[in-house]
Design a protein around this motif. Structure first.
Motif, short mmCIF file in Angstrom:
data_model
loop_
_atom_site.label_atom_id
_atom_site.label_comp_id
_atom_site.label_asym_id
_atom_site.label_seq_id
_atom_site.Cartn_x
_atom_site.Cartn_y
_atom_site.Cartn_z
N VAL A 67 0.86 -1.18 0.00
CA VAL A 67 0.00 0.00 0.00
C VAL A 67 0.89 1.23 0.00
O VAL A 67 1.73 1.39 0.89
N HIS A 68 0.72 2.07 -1.01
CA HIS A 68 1.60 3.24 -1.14
C HIS A 68 0.77 4.50 -1.33
O HIS A 68 0.06 4.65 -2.33
N LEU A 69 0.85 5.40 -0.36
CA LEU A 69 0.15 6.69 -0.42
C LEU A 69 1.14 7.76 -0.81
O LEU A 69 2.19 7.91 -0.18
N GLU A 70 0.81 8.51 -1.86
CA GLU A 70 1.69 9.59 -2.32
C GLU A 70 1.01 10.93 -2.08
O GLU A 70 -0.19 11.09 -2.31
N THR A 71 1.80 11.88 -1.63
CA THR A 71 1.31 13.23 -1.36
C THR A 71 2.10 14.22 -2.20
O THR A 71 3.33 14.17 -2.24
N HIS A 72 1.38 15.12 -2.87
CA HIS A 72 2.00 16.16 -3.68
C HIS A 72 1.48 17.51 -3.23
O HIS A 72 0.31 17.66 -2.89
N PHE A 73 2.36 18.50 -3.25
CA PHE A 73 1.98 19.85 -2.87
C PHE A 73 1.92 20.72 -4.13
O PHE A 73 2.91 20.86 -4.84
N ILE A 82 -3.56 6.98 -3.82
CA ILE A 82 -3.08 5.74 -3.22
C ILE A 82 -3.03 4.64 -4.28
O ILE A 82 -3.89 4.57 -5.17
N THR A 83 -1.99 3.83 -4.22
CA THR A 83 -1.84 2.66 -5.08
C THR A 83 -1.73 1.43 -4.20
O THR A 83 -0.93 1.40 -3.26
N VAL A 84 -2.55 0.43 -4.48
CA VAL A 84 -2.58 -0.79 -3.69
C VAL A 84 -2.25 -1.97 -4.61
O VAL A 84 -2.96 -2.19 -5.60
N LEU A 85 -1.20 -2.69 -4.30
CA LEU A 85 -0.84 -3.90 -5.04
C LEU A 85 -1.14 -5.09 -4.16
O LEU A 85 -0.69 -5.16 -3.01
N VAL A 86 -1.91 -6.02 -4.69
CA VAL A 86 -2.23 -7.26 -3.96
C VAL A 86 -1.85 -8.44 -4.84
O VAL A 86 -2.31 -8.55 -5.97
N LEU A 87 -1.02 -9.30 -4.29
CA LEU A 87 -0.57 -10.49 -5.01
C LEU A 87 -1.34 -11.69 -4.52
O LEU A 87 -1.44 -11.93 -3.32
N VAL A 93 -3.14 -7.77 -8.58
CA VAL A 93 -4.26 -6.84 -8.68
C VAL A 93 -3.77 -5.45 -8.28
O VAL A 93 -3.25 -5.26 -7.17
N ILE A 94 -3.90 -4.50 -9.20
CA ILE A 94 -3.45 -3.13 -8.98
C ILE A 94 -4.67 -2.22 -8.87
O ILE A 94 -5.51 -2.19 -9.77
N THR A 95 -4.76 -1.50 -7.77
CA THR A 95 -5.86 -0.56 -7.56
C THR A 95 -5.27 0.82 -7.33
O THR A 95 -4.36 0.98 -6.52
N HIS A 96 -5.82 1.81 -8.04
CA HIS A 96 -5.36 3.18 -7.88
C HIS A 96 -6.56 4.08 -7.62
O HIS A 96 -7.57 4.00 -8.33
#
Length: 247
Positions: A67-73, A82-87, A93-96
């Motif tokens: 689970v990767h949350l990215e923040t931009h200013f 957020i990008t969620v990779l589930v194997l 399975v890639i969810t964005h």
């Protein structure tokens, strides 16, 4: 994408924790926490993201997750996605998920969601790029400062181009263009400073699990944890419903 409340605050304080809590006993892997716990910690519409991921899994069991949350200013706005990779044993399975503000007051917000399911047999490469600080003083106990995970499966390529130069800062001649070609479908950059040391370790464990499933080899014993048998009800347990990104 638009500005949004701080990452630690879910959409409906109090109710959101109850909505996600009944998932928490599932989805454990050799990583630092369960998938449900990672979504809750990210705080980016965790109940919505959980349902979407569960829907995309179609009842498959989670082997590993990231689970990767990215923040931009952007000027006065804080934008996150957020990008969620589930194997699973046979699918990646890639969810964005990101959001968009429809009015200036921020009262009307819509979530934009995409999911992609890739057979693990179709994955062509898994690339890990590491960054270490002060390599001249490296010790085996030194943590990775930054890790980039690149996964390719479609054969698509990314071309980065820019004006070429001769190295002379005073030269104004046209030297054409230069560039690099990288084969990748998704790229995630995880920084120990921004995301924490555990996030970097989780990304390494996810990559190992992905390589193991992709090649048909057993998962590394040193990083595996036993999982008690549980009913096959999807990674989010009792849900009634079923269902990428570079910095």
């Amino acid at each position: 994408m638009s500005s949004q409340p701080p990452a630690s605050a879910p959409e409906t304080p109090g109710n959101e924790n109850q909505a996600v809590r009944h998932h928490s006993s599932h989805s454990h892997s050799s990583q630092g926490q369960s998938l449900d716990g990672a979504l809750q910690k990210a705080g980016f519409y965790p109940r919505l993201v959980a349902d979407v991921v569960d829907d995309a899994l179609d009842g498959r069991d989670c082997v590993a997750h990231l689970v990767h949350l990215e923040t931009h200013f952007d000027r006065a706005e804080v934008r996150r996605h957020i990008t969620v990779l589930v194997l699973t044993s046979d699918m990646l399975v890639i969810t964005h998920v990101d959001d968009q503000q429809l009015d200036e007051a921020g009262e009307q917000i819509v979530a934009q969601i995409s999911t992609e399911s890739v057979p693990v047999a179709q994955i062509r490469s898994v690339v890990l790029s590491y960054m270490y600080a002060q390599p001249q003083n490296y010790k085996p106990s030194d943590p990775v400062r930054e890790l980039t995970l690149s996964i390719a499966w479609s054969g698509g390529q990314r071309l980065d181009m820019g004006p070429a130069s001769c190295g002379d800062p005073q030269c104004e001649a046209d030297h054409g263009y230069t560039g690099t070609i990288a084969q990748e479908d998704i790229v995630l950059r995880i920084s120990a400073e921004a995301d924490g040391l555990q996030a970097v370790q989780d990304a390494k464990l996810f990559a190992r699990a992905l390589r193991a499933v992709n090649t048909g080899s057993p998962s590394p014993v040193a990083h595996a944890q036993s999982m008690p048998p549980r009913p096959r009800a999807g990674v989010f347990g009792a849900r009634l419903s079923r269902g990428h990104q570079q910095r």
